[in-house]
Design a protein around this motif. Structure first.
Motif, PDB file in Angstrom:
ATOM      1  N   LYS A 131       0.818  -1.202   0.000  1.00 38.81           N
ATOM      2  CA  LYS A 131       0.000   0.000   0.000  1.00 38.81           C
ATOM      3  C   LYS A 131       0.857   1.259   0.000  1.00 38.81           C
ATOM      4  O   LYS A 131       2.058   1.202   0.207  1.00 38.81           O
ATOM      5  CB  LYS A 131      -0.955   0.015   1.185  1.00 38.81           C
ATOM      6  CG  LYS A 131      -0.269   0.297   2.516  1.00 38.81           C
ATOM      7  CD  LYS A 131      -1.283   0.542   3.626  1.00 38.81           C
ATOM      8  CE  LYS A 131      -0.568   0.980   4.899  1.00 38.81           C
ATOM      9  NZ  LYS A 131      -1.497   1.257   6.001  1.00 38.81           N
ATOM     10  N   ASP A 132       0.211   2.398  -0.224  1.00 40.16           N
ATOM     11  CA  ASP A 132       0.944   3.660  -0.281  1.00 40.16           C
ATOM     12  C   ASP A 132       1.353   4.102   1.124  1.00 40.16           C
ATOM     13  O   ASP A 132       0.682   3.813   2.112  1.00 40.16           O
ATOM     14  CB  ASP A 132       0.089   4.754  -0.916  1.00 40.16           C
ATOM     15  CG  ASP A 132      -0.075   4.527  -2.402  1.00 40.16           C
ATOM     16  OD1 ASP A 132       0.507   3.554  -2.906  1.00 40.16           O
ATOM     17  OD2 ASP A 132      -0.785   5.318  -3.045  1.00 40.16           O
ATOM     18  N   ALA A 133       2.463   4.843   1.174  1.00 41.80           N
ATOM     19  CA  ALA A 133       2.913   5.400   2.453  1.00 41.80           C
ATOM     20  C   ALA A 133       3.535   6.755   2.206  1.00 41.80           C
ATOM     21  O   ALA A 133       4.054   7.021   1.129  1.00 41.80           O
ATOM     22  CB  ALA A 133       3.936   4.473   3.109  1.00 41.80           C
ATOM     23  N   THR A 134       3.486   7.625   3.198  1.00 46.66           N
ATOM     24  CA  THR A 134       4.092   8.940   3.073  1.00 46.66           C
ATOM     25  C   THR A 134       5.583   8.850   3.380  1.00 46.66           C
ATOM     26  O   THR A 134       6.080   7.840   3.897  1.00 46.66           O
ATOM     27  CB  THR A 134       3.446   9.941   4.041  1.00 46.66           C
ATOM     28  OG1 THR A 134       3.731   9.524   5.381  1.00 46.66           O
ATOM     29  CG2 THR A 134       1.943  10.014   3.832  1.00 46.66           C
ATOM     30  N   LEU A 135       6.263   9.934   3.078  1.00 46.05           N
ATOM     31  CA  LEU A 135       7.685  10.018   3.395  1.00 46.05           C
ATOM     32  C   LEU A 135       7.902   9.836   4.895  1.00 46.05           C
ATOM     33  O   LEU A 135       8.838   9.149   5.329  1.00 46.05           O
ATOM     34  CB  LEU A 135       8.211  11.377   2.941  1.00 46.05           C
ATOM     35  CG  LEU A 135       9.708  11.574   2.813  1.00 46.05           C
ATOM     36  CD1 LEU A 135      10.281  10.682   1.737  1.00 46.05           C
ATOM     37  CD2 LEU A 135      10.022  13.031   2.490  1.00 46.05           C
ATOM     38  N   LEU A 139      10.206   6.889   6.874  1.00 43.03           N
ATOM     39  CA  LEU A 139      11.296   7.185   7.809  1.00 43.03           C
ATOM     40  C   LEU A 139      11.037   6.584   9.182  1.00 43.03           C
ATOM     41  O   LEU A 139      11.955   6.070   9.826  1.00 43.03           O
ATOM     42  CB  LEU A 139      11.484   8.701   7.911  1.00 43.03           C
ATOM     43  CG  LEU A 139      12.136   9.348   6.685  1.00 43.03           C
ATOM     44  CD1 LEU A 139      11.967  10.858   6.727  1.00 43.03           C
ATOM     45  CD2 LEU A 139      13.601   8.984   6.584  1.00 43.03           C
ATOM     46  N   LYS A 140       9.800   6.629   9.642  1.00 43.28           N
ATOM     47  CA  LYS A 140       9.471   6.040  10.937  1.00 43.28           C
ATOM     48  C   LYS A 140       9.678   4.527  10.912  1.00 43.28           C
ATOM     49  O   LYS A 140      10.211   3.943  11.858  1.00 43.28           O
ATOM     50  CB  LYS A 140       8.031   6.383  11.320  1.00 43.28           C
ATOM     51  CG  LYS A 140       7.845   7.833  11.744  1.00 43.28           C
ATOM     52  CD  LYS A 140       6.468   8.114  12.296  1.00 43.28           C
ATOM     53  CE  LYS A 140       5.418   8.159  11.213  1.00 43.28           C
ATOM     54  NZ  LYS A 140       4.083   8.566  11.751  1.00 43.28           N
ATOM     55  N   LYS A 174       9.931  17.296   8.232  1.00 46.87           N
ATOM     56  CA  LYS A 174       9.681  17.886   9.555  1.00 46.87           C
ATOM     57  C   LYS A 174       8.666  17.054  10.332  1.00 46.87           C
ATOM     58  O   LYS A 174       8.832  16.805  11.535  1.00 46.87           O
ATOM     59  CB  LYS A 174       9.188  19.324   9.412  1.00 46.87           C
ATOM     60  CG  LYS A 174       8.890  20.000  10.750  1.00 46.87           C
ATOM     61  CD  LYS A 174       8.339  21.397  10.568  1.00 46.87           C
ATOM     62  CE  LYS A 174       8.101  22.071  11.919  1.00 46.87           C
ATOM     63  NZ  LYS A 174       7.088  21.354  12.736  1.00 46.87           N
ATOM     64  N   ALA A 175       7.602  16.621   9.648  1.00 42.82           N
ATOM     65  CA  ALA A 175       6.585  15.804  10.314  1.00 42.82           C
ATOM     66  C   ALA A 175       7.191  14.503  10.829  1.00 42.82           C
ATOM     67  O   ALA A 175       6.908  14.063  11.946  1.00 42.82           O
ATOM     68  CB  ALA A 175       5.436  15.517   9.350  1.00 42.82           C
ATOM     69  N   ALA A 176       8.039  13.888  10.001  1.00 43.28           N
ATOM     70  CA  ALA A 176       8.693  12.646  10.415  1.00 43.28           C
ATOM     71  C   ALA A 176       9.615  12.885  11.601  1.00 43.28           C
ATOM     72  O   ALA A 176       9.636  12.114  12.563  1.00 43.28           O
ATOM     73  CB  ALA A 176       9.466  12.058   9.245  1.00 43.28           C
ATOM     74  N   ARG A 177      10.393  13.958  11.521  1.00 40.78           N
ATOM     75  CA  ARG A 177      11.322  14.273  12.609  1.00 40.78           C
ATOM     76  C   ARG A 177      10.576  14.507  13.911  1.00 40.78           C
ATOM     77  O   ARG A 177      10.948  13.974  14.968  1.00 40.78           O
ATOM     78  CB  ARG A 177      12.135  15.504  12.249  1.00 40.78           C
ATOM     79  CG  ARG A 177      13.177  15.904  13.289  1.00 40.78           C
ATOM     80  CD  ARG A 177      13.449  17.387  13.214  1.00 40.78           C
ATOM     81  NE  ARG A 177      12.272  18.163  13.581  1.00 40.78           N
ATOM     82  CZ  ARG A 177      12.148  19.471  13.412  1.00 40.78           C
ATOM     83  NH1 ARG A 177      13.122  20.132  12.831  1.00 40.78           N
ATOM     84  NH2 ARG A 177      11.054  20.107  13.793  1.00 40.78           N
ATOM     85  N   ASP A 178       9.505  15.302  13.868  1.00 41.42           N
ATOM     86  CA  ASP A 178       8.746  15.596  15.078  1.00 41.42           C
ATOM     87  C   ASP A 178       8.152  14.329  15.675  1.00 41.42           C
ATOM     88  O   ASP A 178       8.154  14.133  16.899  1.00 41.42           O
ATOM     89  CB  ASP A 178       7.631  16.601  14.771  1.00 41.42           C
ATOM     90  CG  ASP A 178       8.173  17.978  14.422  1.00 41.42           C
ATOM     91  OD1 ASP A 178       9.374  18.217  14.672  1.00 41.42           O
ATOM     92  OD2 ASP A 178       7.397  18.805  13.901  1.00 41.42           O
TER      93      ASP A 178
END
Length: 402
Positions: A131-135, A139-140, A174-178
């Protein structure tokens, strides 16, 4: 009987102490700051070589999962694609038990780059995911699967601002880092970014609308006397190191023209060993600067008048420093400055339009010829800071003559 090969000299000058200090700073969250570390340095001063040969290995020695991406390696490719491909490569590298963990965590067949999951997608079918996943998802998952802290190193990060997808990719990062840094079940993530123009890089950390607003930015230290001594030793030249260092600094502390001057000096000495090596190095370096400057200024002089005037006004603004508010390129104040410059250079009857369409067309042409850089939000900057210095110097010289 085979002979043991002689050890080869390392072709790179290393700065391990600087790498260790910067790695310490990037990983230190004692003050509650985790916005990332941004390093600014003029182009061709050894920044990227240091990052690849010293900083990345330093992070790897600390058992961190390093993802390196150079947005300048191919400017024709959307920077978002460079970022996604670097992460995809790291995902594909995982094998064995880690790969199985990764597949359980995110069954993705595509990696989508975008602030909210919209944007460019990249096929990850080789991982047999579904399935699709975001960046951020990728990273997570990578952090948990590798059981290591992630360090994302982006070289020439300001280039991400040239496309909407690149800007969205920064927000995804940034979302991944946070998420990684606030979830106790994750291993965390830090960002290190570099840029070859302080004004461009500052856009990423000073603009409230930018993903990494408020991040730390420092001027990356240029190479110095220890580098000069190392390179002169490799060239096997008997030079006064203090004088050679002055020559290096006169070249903007750029290794490439200094290496060329050393090579030419060595060649001249091979023809006539009685010559003064120190004087020859200084003379050859100065000639190299004059030739490059003359060639550039001749190119600018051959540009259409409005293009030349725009470049020179941007150079004039650069002398005022980063803290001075500059007029917009389409403002009445800038148009008045352009008219005044054109009248001085061509006379009152120059007939050159400085209306918005003409200015925009001139900016587009300068960008096509790699004189200017433009962000997706419409701000412009001169590509190479060396160009600014030469234009500003010529302007000052011409004013002194009048």
């Amino acid at each position: 009987m085979s002979q043991t090969p002689e050890p080869t000299q390392d072709q790179f000058f290393h700065r391990p102490e600087l790498a260790a200090a910067l790695a310490d700073q990037a990983l230190d969250t004692s003050l509650g700051t985790s916005g990332g570390m941004f390093l600014a340095a003029p182009r061709r001063t050894g920044k990227s070589t240091f990052v690849r040969q010293d900083l990345v290995p330093e992070f790897e020695r600390r058992n961190l999962n390093v993802i390196y991406v150079d947005l300048w390696i191919d400017k024709t490719v959307n920077p978002a694609i460079h970022i996604a491909n670097a992460i995809r490569t790291e995902l594909a590298r995982e094998d064995g038990p880690i790969a199985k963990t990764l597949k359980k965590l995110t069954n993705m067949s595509k990696l989508t780059v975008g602030a909210w999951g919209n944007g460019l997608s990249f096929d990850l079918s080789q991982l047999n995911l579904s399935k699709d996943a975001t960046l951020a998802d990728a990273l997570k998952a990578l952090s948990t699967a590798s059981q290591k802290k992630l360090i994302l190193v982006i070289d020439e990060a300001q280039h991400a601002l040239t496309t909407d997808e690149g800007i969205n990719a920064l927000f995804s990062l940034k979302a991944a880092r946070d998420s990684l840094n606030t979830d106790p079940g994750r291993y965390g993530m830090q960002l290190v970014a570099t840029g070859s123009n302080r004004d461009k890089l500052a856009t990423l950390v000073n603009g409230r609308e930018q993903a990494f607003y408020g991040a730390d930015m420092v001027q990356f230290p240029t190479l110095g006397k220890d580098y000069v001594q190392w390179l002169v030793g490799r060239a096997k030249l008997n030079l006064d190191i203090d004088l050679a260092t002055e020559v290096f600094q006169s070249l903007g502390s750029r290794p490439e023209p200094f290496r060329k001057a050393l090579s030419q000096t060595r060649l001249q000495l091979a023809v006539n060993a009685a010559q003064d090596a120190n004087a020859m190095l200084a003379s050859l370096a100065a000639k190299g600067v004059r030739d490059s400057k003359t060639d550039f200024l001749n190119t600018v002089a051959s540009l259409p008048p409005l293009q030349s005037a725009l470049l020179r006004e941007l150079a004039a603004d650069s002398l005022r420093g980063p803290d001075v508010r500059r007029p917009g390129l389409f403002s009445a104040a800038m148009k008045a400055r352009l008219l005044a410059r054109l009248e001085v250079e061509m006379g009152a009857a120059h007939g050159v339009s400085v209306e918005t369409p003409s200015v925009q067309n001139a900016l587009d042409k300068l960008r096509e010829e790699n004189f200017l850089w433009r962000s997706q939000r419409g701000s412009y900057a001169v590509e190479d800071e060396q160009f600014l210095e030469w234009l500003a110097e010529e302007d000052q010289d011409s004013k002194g003559i009048q």
